[in-house]
Write a protein that holds these residues in place. Sequence first.
Motif: not given
Length: 214
Positions: A180-208
């Motif tokens: 937000t502008e109120k906090n000089s945009e320093m209060d950003w956040k992000t959620l990353r998902f890491v995937f690998e394929e297994f038997q034709g389907k993508y699965y989560l191996i990590a949440v960052v």
Amino acid sequence: MKKLLISMMVLALAVACKKEAGKPVPSEIDTVTRVKPLDSAAVAKEKALKEGALKKTNDEVLQALKAKDYKTFASFIHPEKGINFSMYAFVDPKSDKHFSKEDFEKYQPTKTLFTWGAQDGSGDPYKATINDYLRKWVFSGDFTASQYSFNTFLGRGNSLNNLEEIYPKSDFTENYIKGTEKNSEMDWKTLRFVFEEFQGKYYLIAVVNDQWTI
């Protein structure tokens, strides 16, 4: 007669060698040009299908987290590799919390406390049940309304981001909430998902998770 037969054989051999000598010797360039070039349209189509499948899976995981439907979330965990949780951008496989799919499903309904890492600034251990960690830390904002990217980082803070070094052969998605502008945009956040394929389907191996750190 014998001498005549030998003479004819020698003559035939000489003619054969002459013909063989007249043939052009295939060069390395000739060999390369004979290899069928990659079909760029097919490659582009395969890439588009992959990105589409991962976008769909990414959104389904987010919806499960928003609904606190952790049984559905568990169905996305890699059946063999399990799942890692990183509190911040720096991924440390030795200290980050890891669950096999079976252990996650076993402990998810319970009140068992786990140490997920150390909190930035204080260094105090962050202890919580699986449900509380997913609710309060992982899904700390409405990431269903966030900005999406594929194999590209949108959130860039002051902590080391080594995701691509730890998971060099995996694909990841990012869900970014701008500060937000109120906090000089320093209060950003992000959620990353890491995937690998297994038997034709993508699965989560990590949440960052990632955010601005002190």
